[in-house]
Scaffold this active site. Structure first.
Site, PDB file in Angstrom:
ATOM      1  N   ILE A  19       0.850  -1.191   0.000  1.00 56.82           N
ATOM      2  CA  ILE A  19       0.000   0.000   0.000  1.00 56.82           C
ATOM      3  C   ILE A  19       0.886   1.241   0.000  1.00 56.82           C
ATOM      4  O   ILE A  19       1.400   1.661   1.022  1.00 56.82           O
ATOM      5  CB  ILE A  19      -0.960  -0.010   1.212  1.00 56.82           C
ATOM      6  CG1 ILE A  19      -1.885  -1.228   1.112  1.00 56.82           C
ATOM      7  CG2 ILE A  19      -1.795   1.285   1.253  1.00 56.82           C
ATOM      8  CD1 ILE A  19      -2.812  -1.421   2.294  1.00 56.82           C
ATOM      9  N   HIS A  20       1.109   1.763  -1.221  1.00 54.54           N
ATOM     10  CA  HIS A  20       1.860   3.010  -1.388  1.00 54.54           C
ATOM     11  C   HIS A  20       0.876   4.060  -1.891  1.00 54.54           C
ATOM     12  O   HIS A  20      -0.325   3.899  -1.714  1.00 54.54           O
ATOM     13  CB  HIS A  20       3.055   2.803  -2.330  1.00 54.54           C
ATOM     14  CG  HIS A  20       2.641   2.286  -3.681  1.00 54.54           C
ATOM     15  ND1 HIS A  20       2.228   3.105  -4.694  1.00 54.54           N
ATOM     16  CD2 HIS A  20       2.525   1.023  -4.145  1.00 54.54           C
ATOM     17  CE1 HIS A  20       1.900   2.369  -5.753  1.00 54.54           C
ATOM     18  NE2 HIS A  20       2.061   1.101  -5.441  1.00 54.54           N
ATOM     19  N   ALA A  21       1.337   5.114  -2.519  1.00 50.49           N
ATOM     20  CA  ALA A  21       0.476   6.253  -2.876  1.00 50.49           C
ATOM     21  C   ALA A  21      -0.769   5.889  -3.690  1.00 50.49           C
ATOM     22  O   ALA A  21      -1.877   6.242  -3.305  1.00 50.49           O
ATOM     23  CB  ALA A  21       1.286   7.314  -3.619  1.00 50.49           C
TER      24      ALA A  21
END
Length: 91
Positions: A19-21
């Site tokens: 879960i990144h940007a």
């Protein structure tokens, strides 16, 4: 007086990038559809599922276990929607 019990569900992050940007943005957009308070817990810390900055500081990676928690009138639907999204819709 009826006591409201918060719902929660444990899942393991499946997508390669965690879960990144971009995935955080998708999660926030989905969470915003619900009236319930929604948090995601990782390693004992809770993060606001309706805040992109909060989710990005979580830095969840593939294979890590998280707990989606929701409390409110549409908590069951919120848990189901976010579980499906995180398990199947972040690629």
């Amino acid at each position: 007086m009826e006591v409201m019990k918060m719902m929660e569900k444990k899942i393991v992050i499946q997508n390669e990038t965690g879960i990144h940007a971009r995935p955080a943005g998708i999660i926030v957009k989905e969470a915003a559809k619900f009236k319930s308070a929604i948090t995601i817990e990782k390693a004992g810390k809770e993060y606001n599922a309706k805040s992109i900055m909060s989710l990005m500081t979580m830095a969840a990676k593939k294979g890590e276990e998280i707990v989606i928690k929701a409390n409110g009138e549409d908590e069951a639907q919120a848990i189901e929607a976010l579980t499906n999204l995180i398990l199947n819709g972040l690629e």
